[in-house]
Design a protein around this motif. Structure first.
Motif, PDB file in Angstrom:
ATOM      1  N   UNK A 353     -74.897 -16.159  19.797  1.00 56.68           N
ATOM      2  CA  UNK A 353     -74.912 -14.621  18.546  1.00 56.68           C
ATOM      3  C   UNK A 353     -74.806 -13.458  19.313  1.00 56.68           C
ATOM      4  N   UNK A 354     -76.120 -13.225  20.860  1.00 53.34           N
ATOM      5  CA  UNK A 354     -76.430 -11.944  20.934  1.00 53.34           C
ATOM      6  C   UNK A 354     -75.222 -11.671  22.000  1.00 53.34           C
ATOM      7  N   UNK A 355     -73.520 -12.086  21.795  1.00 52.01           N
ATOM      8  CA  UNK A 355     -72.298 -12.419  22.772  1.00 52.01           C
ATOM      9  C   UNK A 355     -71.684 -11.836  21.573  1.00 52.01           C
ATOM     10  N   UNK A 356     -71.786 -11.715  20.586  1.00 50.44           N
ATOM     11  CA  UNK A 356     -70.792 -11.240  19.174  1.00 50.44           C
ATOM     12  C   UNK A 356     -71.298  -9.535  18.865  1.00 50.44           C
ATOM     13  N   UNK A 357     -69.471  -9.254  18.714  1.00 49.04           N
ATOM     14  CA  UNK A 357     -70.464  -7.917  19.113  1.00 49.04           C
ATOM     15  C   UNK A 357     -69.297  -7.419  17.604  1.00 49.04           C
ATOM     16  N   UNK A 358     -69.284  -6.997  16.410  1.00 45.02           N
ATOM     17  CA  UNK A 358     -69.372  -5.997  15.371  1.00 45.02           C
ATOM     18  C   UNK A 358     -67.936  -5.399  15.719  1.00 45.02           C
ATOM     19  N   UNK A 359     -67.211  -5.657  14.987  1.00 38.25           N
ATOM     20  CA  UNK A 359     -65.797  -4.396  15.786  1.00 38.25           C
ATOM     21  C   UNK A 359     -66.092  -3.626  13.716  1.00 38.25           C
ATOM     22  N   UNK A 360     -67.214  -3.917  12.763  1.00 38.76           N
ATOM     23  CA  UNK A 360     -66.434  -3.537  12.229  1.00 38.76           C
ATOM     24  C   UNK A 360     -67.340  -3.509  10.850  1.00 38.76           C
ATOM     25  N   UNK A 361     -67.606  -2.876   9.989  1.00 41.63           N
ATOM     26  CA  UNK A 361     -68.883  -3.326   9.125  1.00 41.63           C
ATOM     27  C   UNK A 361     -68.681  -2.410   8.035  1.00 41.63           C
ATOM     28  N   UNK A 362     -67.934  -2.999   6.983  1.00 42.72           N
ATOM     29  CA  UNK A 362     -67.738  -2.169   6.274  1.00 42.72           C
ATOM     30  C   UNK A 362     -68.926  -1.447   5.275  1.00 42.72           C
ATOM     31  N   UNK A 363     -70.258  -2.119   5.060  1.00 41.32           N
ATOM     32  CA  UNK A 363     -70.594  -2.026   3.957  1.00 41.32           C
ATOM     33  C   UNK A 363     -71.600  -0.690   4.690  1.00 41.32           C
ATOM     34  N   UNK A 364     -71.862   0.002   4.843  1.00 40.95           N
ATOM     35  CA  UNK A 364     -71.967   1.262   4.346  1.00 40.95           C
ATOM     36  C   UNK A 364     -71.327   2.325   4.126  1.00 40.95           C
ATOM     37  N   UNK A 365     -69.799   2.310   4.798  1.00 40.22           N
ATOM     38  CA  UNK A 365     -68.931   2.817   4.854  1.00 40.22           C
ATOM     39  C   UNK A 365     -67.432   3.130   3.105  1.00 40.22           C
ATOM     40  N   UNK A 366     -67.106   4.178   3.012  1.00 40.63           N
ATOM     41  CA  UNK A 366     -66.855   4.785   2.057  1.00 40.63           C
ATOM     42  C   UNK A 366     -65.252   5.147   2.108  1.00 40.63           C
ATOM     43  N   UNK A 367     -64.473   5.793   1.401  1.00 41.37           N
ATOM     44  CA  UNK A 367     -63.438   6.063   1.681  1.00 41.37           C
ATOM     45  C   UNK A 367     -62.977   7.933   1.597  1.00 41.37           C
ATOM     46  N   UNK A 368     -62.905   8.218   2.758  1.00 45.00           N
ATOM     47  CA  UNK A 368     -62.659   9.773   2.970  1.00 45.00           C
ATOM     48  C   UNK A 368     -62.458  10.344   1.996  1.00 45.00           C
ATOM     49  N   UNK A 369     -62.365  11.431   2.136  1.00 49.82           N
ATOM     50  CA  UNK A 369     -61.628  12.894   0.700  1.00 49.82           C
ATOM     51  C   UNK A 369     -60.755  13.121   1.374  1.00 49.82           C
ATOM     52  N   UNK A 370     -59.533  13.969   0.507  1.00 48.19           N
ATOM     53  CA  UNK A 370     -58.297  13.921   1.620  1.00 48.19           C
ATOM     54  C   UNK A 370     -58.500  15.975   1.464  1.00 48.19           C
ATOM     55  N   UNK A 371     -57.398  16.449   1.959  1.00 42.24           N
ATOM     56  CA  UNK A 371     -57.862  17.724   2.024  1.00 42.24           C
ATOM     57  C   UNK A 371     -55.728  18.261   1.671  1.00 42.24           C
ATOM     58  N   UNK A 372     -56.206  18.274   0.034  1.00 43.87           N
ATOM     59  CA  UNK A 372     -54.627  18.666  -0.703  1.00 43.87           C
ATOM     60  C   UNK A 372     -53.980  19.834  -0.803  1.00 43.87           C
ATOM     61  N   UNK A 373     -52.943  20.210  -0.978  1.00 47.38           N
ATOM     62  CA  UNK A 373     -53.475  21.985  -0.905  1.00 47.38           C
ATOM     63  C   UNK A 373     -52.755  22.478  -2.380  1.00 47.38           C
ATOM     64  N   UNK A 374     -53.312  23.553  -2.422  1.00 40.18           N
ATOM     65  CA  UNK A 374     -53.813  24.356  -3.907  1.00 40.18           C
ATOM     66  C   UNK A 374     -52.342  24.191  -4.361  1.00 40.18           C
ATOM     67  N   UNK A 375     -53.293  23.708  -5.908  1.00 38.87           N
ATOM     68  CA  UNK A 375     -52.196  23.796  -7.068  1.00 38.87           C
ATOM     69  C   UNK A 375     -50.885  24.736  -6.765  1.00 38.87           C
ATOM     70  N   UNK A 376     -51.147  26.446  -7.060  1.00 38.36           N
ATOM     71  CA  UNK A 376     -50.321  26.990  -6.498  1.00 38.36           C
ATOM     72  C   UNK A 376     -49.226  27.111  -5.350  1.00 38.36           C
ATOM     73  N   UNK A 377     -49.674  26.086  -4.349  1.00 37.45           N
ATOM     74  CA  UNK A 377     -48.769  25.977  -3.298  1.00 37.45           C
ATOM     75  C   UNK A 377     -47.670  24.765  -3.540  1.00 37.45           C
ATOM     76  N   UNK A 378     -48.212  23.982  -4.355  1.00 36.29           N
ATOM     77  CA  UNK A 378     -46.515  22.494  -5.010  1.00 36.29           C
ATOM     78  C   UNK A 378     -46.039  23.305  -5.615  1.00 36.29           C
ATOM     79  N   UNK A 379     -44.833  22.357  -5.129  1.00 34.33           N
ATOM     80  CA  UNK A 379     -44.209  22.022  -5.539  1.00 34.33           C
ATOM     81  C   UNK A 379     -43.782  21.388  -6.553  1.00 34.33           C
TER      82      UNK A 379
END
Length: 473
Positions: A353-379
């Protein structure tokens, strides 16, 4: 004599539906399509109360953890770069791993979506040579540089007191007050309606990384679940590393299943294989998603292998097909939780087990927020504006109004299609050169490149960027 004014009409919320009622409605609709070869091609319309109030193009971005994306290409060793690709892959659908199944809006032809992410470049550096030095020197000084790199991020796995303390998982997305932020820009457009296909392009010039591809799904209702596969034009995600002499990785999608329909509790599972190939480094990865375990219980487990392959004779499609002498690393673990990797050809379960390395641990993660255009600059044909009325009505629980607006929007699209057919006009995308094809790698038009250049500067106005009819509509 006083007269009373007629009060203004206000749309009141509809009577709420229970989750059980929603599911029965959904199942009743699906039953009509038993035996249909491809549900996605039919593009049947669901009532608004069954929809996630999110446009399809906004939903499928794959950058739920952008700090995993910008870390691809950091390492100098080809094996380590493939591990960076795998780490990104395991974060791309956090919304599924952490959320509930949902159905976003169907996209309209010519609809587009754009956004930015600003992320810290804080993913731990993957260096398998240092890890092997750690093993051969009894956890001594040979690994000190790696451990200092991840000192703030390494975690001992709570359910394994003897496990490796080295975690190479990306941290939760955030912005430290003094951190340098890397900007990632994204553009996608619905390029075809029959079949429904969208093209996307992701760029991070600072790190020299781009990603692109076509999104298309094929779905079939079996009577107990919905099986979703990539459509014929969806050849995966293509990631190119400009700072690594143009190394390109092709990442193909496995099968997904929407189950639990009959028992009234929807769930998503994944099965079959995902393949990652890099012809330049001649390294390939196979991830086998093991859907069911003992007594039919869903395991959400991955059994993976990274190995040397011959791009001219790529005939290894199963983990067990790979000769031990070609194996560079193995992976194992539940993709909704924690996945580990080991270096070398030994099966993971035989490695200490000491030679098994964690590549991902989903537990603490959440979806990152997006930055979107202001409403008045959207088509008008930009996703958030195009579907804005439907989204506001759903949030207000005015489902009848939302359905009415949705049907009206869909009928306008059909009318435009009839007009094009009558006039013989050929529709072309504005931002992408290819409707489909090009080996699954859509190219950008000058307009598409300009939109992404502006986004990289944090500019959203599309003045002067025109489509086939003189506007971006």
């Amino acid at each position: 004599m006083a007269t009373s004014a007629t009060p203004p009409t206000v749309d009141a919320p509809d009577e709420p539906q229970s989750e059980g009622s929603k599911l029965r409605t959904f199942l009743g609709i699906l039953k009509k399509f038993i035996g249909v070869t491809d549900l996605a091609a039919v593009r049947f319309s669901l009532p608004s109360q069954l929809l996630e109030p999110t446009p399809n193009l906004e939903y499928w971005t794959y950058l739920d953890a952008p700090n995993a994306f910008v870390a691809i290409g950091t390492s100098d060793e080809p094996l380590d770069r493939m591990l960076e690709v795998v780490r990104f892959w395991l974060t791309k659908d956090l919304k599924y791993a952490k959320g509930k199944p949902c159905k976003p809006y169907n996209s309209c032809l010519g609809e587009f979506f754009r956004c930015n992410w600003e992320t810290e470049d804080n993913a731990p550096r993957i260096d398998t040579k240092e890890l092997q030095g750690d093993k051969s020197n009894g956890n001594a000084s040979a690994a000190s540089s790696l451990k200092s790199d991840v000192s703030g991020l390494k975690t001992t796995v709570k359910d394994d007191k003897n496990g490796s303390s080295v975690s190479l998982s990306v941290p939760q997305h955030g912005k430290s007050a003094d951190a340098h932020l890397v900007r990632v820009s994204y553009l996608t457009e619905q390029t075809s309606h029959h079949p429904p296909v969208s093209a996307f392009h992701v760029t991070c010039p600072e790190k020299g990384i781009t990603a692109r591809g076509f999104d298309q799904i094929s779905a079939k209702f079996t009577g107990t679940s919905v099986k979703v596969l990539p459509g014929e034009h969806n050849m995966g995600i293509f990631i190119t590393l400009d700072k690594r002499d143009g190394e390109t990785y092709q990442l193909t999608h496995p099968a997904a299943h929407l189950g639990g329909i009959l028992r009234g509790s929807l769930s998503v599972s994944v099965s079959e294989m995902a393949y990652f190939t890099c012809p330049q480094t001649k390294i390939k990865a196979i991830l086998h998603y093991v859907e069911e375990g003992w007594l039919g219980r869903t395991t959400n487990k991955i059994d993976g292998v990274i190995f040397r392959y011959d791009p001219e004779n790529d005939n290894k499609s199963r983990v067990q097909d790979v000769p031990e002498e070609d194996v560079l690393a193995r992976l194992s673990g539940p993709w909704r939780e924690r996945v580990v990797f080991t270096i070398g050809s030994r099966p993971v379960k035989t490695v200490p087990s000491e030679e098994q390395y964690t590549i991902i641990n989903i537990g603490p993660l959440s979806v990152a927020p997006k930055i979107v255009p202001p409403e008045d600059q959207q088509q008008p044909n930009e996703s958030l504006t195009l579907w804005g009325g439907v989204t506001r009505a759903i949030h207000a629980k005015q489902f009848s109004k939302a359905t009415e607006l949705k049907v009206e929007l869909e009928e306008k699209q059909r009318e435009k299609a009839r007009e094009r057919e009558k006039s013989g006009e050929e529709w072309k995308p504005v931002f992408f050169e290819h409707v489909v094809g090009n080996g699954g790698k859509p190219g950008l038009t000058d307009q598409g490149r300009r939109v992404l250049e502006l986004a990289q500067k944090g500019e959203w106005s599309l003045d002067g960027i025109t489509g086939q009819n003189g506007t971006t509509e």
